[in-house]
Design an enzyme around this catalytic site. Sequence first.
Site, short mmCIF file in Angstrom:
data_model
loop_
_atom_site.label_atom_id
_atom_site.label_comp_id
_atom_site.label_asym_id
_atom_site.label_seq_id
_atom_site.Cartn_x
_atom_site.Cartn_y
_atom_site.Cartn_z
N LYS A 266 0.79 -1.21 -0.12
CA LYS A 266 -0.02 0.19 -0.09
C LYS A 266 0.85 1.03 -0.11
O LYS A 266 0.28 2.28 -0.39
CB LYS A 266 -0.83 0.08 1.28
CG LYS A 266 -1.82 -1.22 1.47
CD LYS A 266 -2.22 -1.09 2.93
CE LYS A 266 -2.96 -2.28 3.13
NZ LYS A 266 -3.51 -2.61 4.57
N GLY A 267 2.23 1.02 0.42
CA GLY A 267 2.81 2.21 0.61
C GLY A 267 3.19 3.34 -0.41
O GLY A 267 3.43 4.39 -0.16
N ASP B 246 7.50 2.98 -2.71
CA ASP B 246 7.91 3.96 -1.48
C ASP B 246 8.94 4.18 -1.19
O ASP B 246 9.78 5.17 -1.17
CB ASP B 246 6.81 3.83 -0.56
CG ASP B 246 6.94 2.54 0.00
OD1 ASP B 246 7.79 1.53 -0.14
OD2 ASP B 246 6.21 2.06 1.21
N ASP C 218 14.85 0.01 1.28
CA ASP C 218 15.61 -0.12 2.49
C ASP C 218 16.80 -1.38 2.09
O ASP C 218 17.64 -0.94 1.42
CB ASP C 218 14.39 -0.68 3.37
CG ASP C 218 14.99 -0.76 4.81
OD1 ASP C 218 16.02 0.20 5.04
OD2 ASP C 218 14.63 -1.64 5.39
N LYS D 281 17.11 4.28 1.06
CA LYS D 281 18.07 4.18 2.22
C LYS D 281 19.35 3.55 1.92
O LYS D 281 19.41 2.27 2.31
CB LYS D 281 17.52 3.36 3.49
CG LYS D 281 16.36 4.23 4.12
CD LYS D 281 15.88 3.54 5.50
CE LYS D 281 14.61 3.94 6.09
NZ LYS D 281 14.11 2.81 6.92
N PHE E 189 13.66 5.22 10.62
CA PHE E 189 12.26 4.68 10.19
C PHE E 189 11.41 5.68 10.17
O PHE E 189 11.19 6.75 10.85
CB PHE E 189 11.79 3.74 11.32
CG PHE E 189 10.46 3.01 10.73
CD1 PHE E 189 10.70 1.71 10.05
CD2 PHE E 189 9.21 3.42 10.87
CE1 PHE E 189 9.65 1.05 9.68
CE2 PHE E 189 8.25 2.71 10.25
CZ PHE E 189 8.52 1.60 9.81
N ASP F 57 3.92 3.77 6.49
CA ASP F 57 2.96 3.42 7.80
C ASP F 57 3.98 2.70 8.91
O ASP F 57 5.21 2.52 8.42
CB ASP F 57 2.09 2.35 7.41
CG ASP F 57 2.51 0.80 7.46
OD1 ASP F 57 3.55 0.68 6.57
OD2 ASP F 57 2.11 0.17 8.23
P1 IMP Z 1 13.20 -3.81 1.74
O1 IMP Z 1 12.81 -5.10 1.14
O2 IMP Z 1 14.05 -3.98 2.88
O3 IMP Z 1 13.80 -2.75 0.83
O4 IMP Z 1 11.84 -3.21 2.21
C1 IMP Z 1 10.91 -2.33 1.56
C2 IMP Z 1 9.67 -2.27 2.32
O5 IMP Z 1 9.82 -2.17 3.60
C3 IMP Z 1 9.13 -0.75 1.75
O6 IMP Z 1 8.35 -1.19 0.53
C4 IMP Z 1 8.45 -0.44 3.09
O7 IMP Z 1 7.03 -1.18 2.97
C5 IMP Z 1 8.92 -1.14 4.24
N1 IMP Z 1 9.78 -0.03 4.95
C6 IMP Z 1 11.24 -0.01 4.88
N2 IMP Z 1 11.62 1.20 5.62
C7 IMP Z 1 10.61 1.85 5.63
C8 IMP Z 1 10.54 3.09 6.77
O8 IMP Z 1 11.20 3.65 7.16
N3 IMP Z 1 9.08 3.49 7.11
C9 IMP Z 1 8.10 2.51 6.70
N4 IMP Z 1 8.23 1.60 5.80
C10 IMP Z 1 9.53 1.16 5.45
#
Ligand code: IMP
Length: 190
Positions: free
Chosen positions: A56-57, A113, A116, A144, A165, A172
């Site tokens: 949803k982000g 969105d 990470d 990030k 975060f 969210d």
């Molecule tokens: P990744 O697989 O670690 O890159 O995570 C990506 C997903 O984690 C994003 O699409 C977000 O839904 C969630 N996420 C990562 N960091 C944050 C944050 O700082 N705030 C909110 N959601 C986050």
Amino acid sequence: MLEERTVDNKWQGRANESIGPVLLQSQAIRDRIGELGARIKEDYKGKTPHLVAILKGASIFHADLVRSIELELSYDFMAVGSYGKLAKSSGEVRILKDLDESPEGKDVLLVEDIVDTGLTLHYLVQSLKTRSPKSLKIVALLNKPSRREIDVAVDYIGFDIPDEFVVGYGLDYDQRYRNLPDIYILRLGK
Ligand code: IMP
């Protein structure tokens, strides 16, 4: 550039959880999306990009981004979820809602969105590539870089942010704060 700004008390209701400094104000987000839209328009001249938002982000970012791209385009949505904490390190994601239309032969632009660790996007890219899009690129509002665990080529990035975060503008914490117009750092614990 962090700016201390207090949020209305209605957002400060939960124990051990508070909205910290604003990281990105809505105007800065709007301006940057305007720039991304202009670049995408140039890069996709003569094409009809197909923007796929990851729910949803990315929903709010996507809604603003598509309106900043002065081109004929189409869009679709996908929702993904994690298999749980243990499976998180593999990056394998559960597809909760698949695309309505096949991406085959389309110039797909994945709209995320935040990147990470990169594991979610890496998995999604591998999975979409097997479905024969004509091209596949990624646009992410936030990045990030210090948290990256796997290399993913993000073609368009709104903002590189520190390892914090963040919530607001679609992002969210436990399904809350998505409707904040600005992006804030979330403070957890006392
Ligand atoms: P990744 O697989 O670690 O890159 O995570 C990506 C997903 O984690 C994003 O699409 C977000 O839904 C969630 N996420 C990562 N960091 C944050 C944050 O700082 N705030 C909110 N959601 C986050």
